[in-house]
Design a protein around this motif. Sequence first.
Motif, mmCIF file in Angstrom:
data_model
loop_
_atom_site.group_PDB
_atom_site.id
_atom_site.type_symbol
_atom_site.label_atom_id
_atom_site.label_comp_id
_atom_site.label_asym_id
_atom_site.label_seq_id
_atom_site.Cartn_x
_atom_site.Cartn_y
_atom_site.Cartn_z
ATOM 1 N N ILE A 106 0.675 -1.328 0.032
ATOM 2 C CA ILE A 106 0.008 -0.181 0.141
ATOM 3 C C ILE A 106 0.970 1.247 -0.058
ATOM 4 N N ASP A 107 0.555 2.187 -0.804
ATOM 5 C CA ASP A 107 1.378 3.302 -0.920
ATOM 6 C C ASP A 107 0.984 4.430 0.578
ATOM 7 N N LYS A 108 1.976 5.187 0.888
ATOM 8 C CA LYS A 108 1.612 6.022 1.958
ATOM 9 C C LYS A 108 0.469 6.924 1.809
ATOM 10 N N GLU A 109 0.258 7.305 0.749
ATOM 11 C CA GLU A 109 -0.788 8.352 0.434
ATOM 12 C C GLU A 109 -2.182 7.835 0.936
ATOM 13 N N THR A 110 -2.409 6.740 0.239
ATOM 14 C CA THR A 110 -3.394 5.892 0.496
ATOM 15 C C THR A 110 -3.744 5.517 2.008
ATOM 16 N N PHE A 111 -2.580 4.976 2.577
ATOM 17 C CA PHE A 111 -2.598 4.690 4.070
ATOM 18 C C PHE A 111 -2.956 5.822 4.691
ATOM 19 N N ASN A 112 -2.318 7.181 4.577
ATOM 20 C CA ASN A 112 -2.813 8.253 5.170
ATOM 21 C C ASN A 112 -4.027 8.424 5.119
ATOM 22 N N LYS A 113 -4.618 8.486 3.908
ATOM 23 C CA LYS A 113 -6.075 8.945 3.717
ATOM 24 C C LYS A 113 -6.976 7.962 4.446
ATOM 25 N N VAL A 114 -6.722 6.798 4.590
ATOM 26 C CA VAL A 114 -7.333 5.771 5.472
ATOM 27 C C VAL A 114 -7.405 6.207 6.827
ATOM 28 N N GLN A 115 -6.136 6.270 7.303
ATOM 29 C CA GLN A 115 -5.896 6.931 8.719
ATOM 30 C C GLN A 115 -6.620 7.996 9.144
ATOM 31 N N GLU A 116 -6.855 8.853 8.454
ATOM 32 C CA GLU A 116 -7.403 10.055 8.475
ATOM 33 C C GLU A 116 -8.953 9.905 8.550
ATOM 34 N N LYS A 117 -9.575 8.986 7.474
ATOM 35 C CA LYS A 117 -10.885 8.688 7.692
ATOM 36 C C LYS A 117 -11.275 7.772 8.916
ATOM 37 N N ILE A 118 -10.426 7.113 9.242
ATOM 38 C CA ILE A 118 -10.806 6.162 10.584
ATOM 39 C C ILE A 118 -10.870 7.151 11.703
ATOM 40 N N SER A 119 -9.777 8.149 11.738
ATOM 41 C CA SER A 119 -9.647 9.160 12.960
ATOM 42 C C SER A 119 -11.021 9.923 13.017
ATOM 43 N N LEU A 120 -11.616 10.257 12.125
ATOM 44 C CA LEU A 120 -12.845 10.945 11.965
ATOM 45 C C LEU A 120 -14.322 10.038 12.540
ATOM 46 N N ASN A 121 -13.981 8.520 12.607
ATOM 47 C CA ASN A 121 -15.094 7.892 12.785
ATOM 48 C C ASN A 121 -15.296 7.950 14.299
ATOM 49 N N PRO A 122 -16.417 8.327 14.992
ATOM 50 C CA PRO A 122 -16.766 8.615 16.290
ATOM 51 C C PRO A 122 -16.687 7.263 16.941
ATOM 52 N N ARG A 123 -16.669 6.168 16.591
ATOM 53 C CA ARG A 123 -16.837 4.884 17.050
ATOM 54 C C ARG A 123 -15.579 4.738 17.759
ATOM 55 N N PHE A 124 -14.425 5.135 16.906
ATOM 56 C CA PHE A 124 -13.205 4.961 17.466
ATOM 57 C C PHE A 124 -12.218 5.881 18.307
#
Length: 184
Positions: A106-124
């Motif tokens: 996985i490229d770092k750009e995709t990984f970072n985009k996914v991490q940002e999306k996860i961090s916005l998830n109120p469940r986590f």
Amino acid sequence: FPSHDKVTDKIVIDETEAPFIVEMFTKYATGEYSLASLTKYANTLSYPTRYKKNSEKGYFITSSGYTKSTENLKWNVSVIKGILSNTIYIGETNFQEIKKEVPAIIDKETFNKVQEKISLNPRFKEKSRNFTHLLQKKVFCGHCGYMMYGHIQTNGKDGSYLCSSYSGSKVKCGNAALNYQKLS
């Protein structure tokens, strides 16, 4: 899903599972999938969970020591989130403070985009810890054996311990709440 090559003692890409990992990252990064919908999608694919893949006899032992069948194992949200949060897929792994480089899928750009999306998830997001429950993880239900958890009433003063079968379990033992004052 990296594999460990026992001959070279190196972590290598599992070519049969790499497409699944890439697809999970790619779909989640688009923003069109929530973790729940991505998990449902993963369960429509033919990629087995790790326990199902590695179980020779159709059973596995949980971290709690229970033996369970792999027959009905499916992907769940926490496993998919764990995959999406694992830096091994961008070529980084840490073991006992030793950083190792491993093949990236996985490229770092995709990984970072996914991490940002996860961090916005109120469940986590880290939940507010306004109250300290002194017997948290130490009180167990006398009826079903489930752990009891601390609960503060809406008035912010009165508290009790509730059986964890009360929420999220099929058991529902029916045990009443144990008021803090009764424990004194």
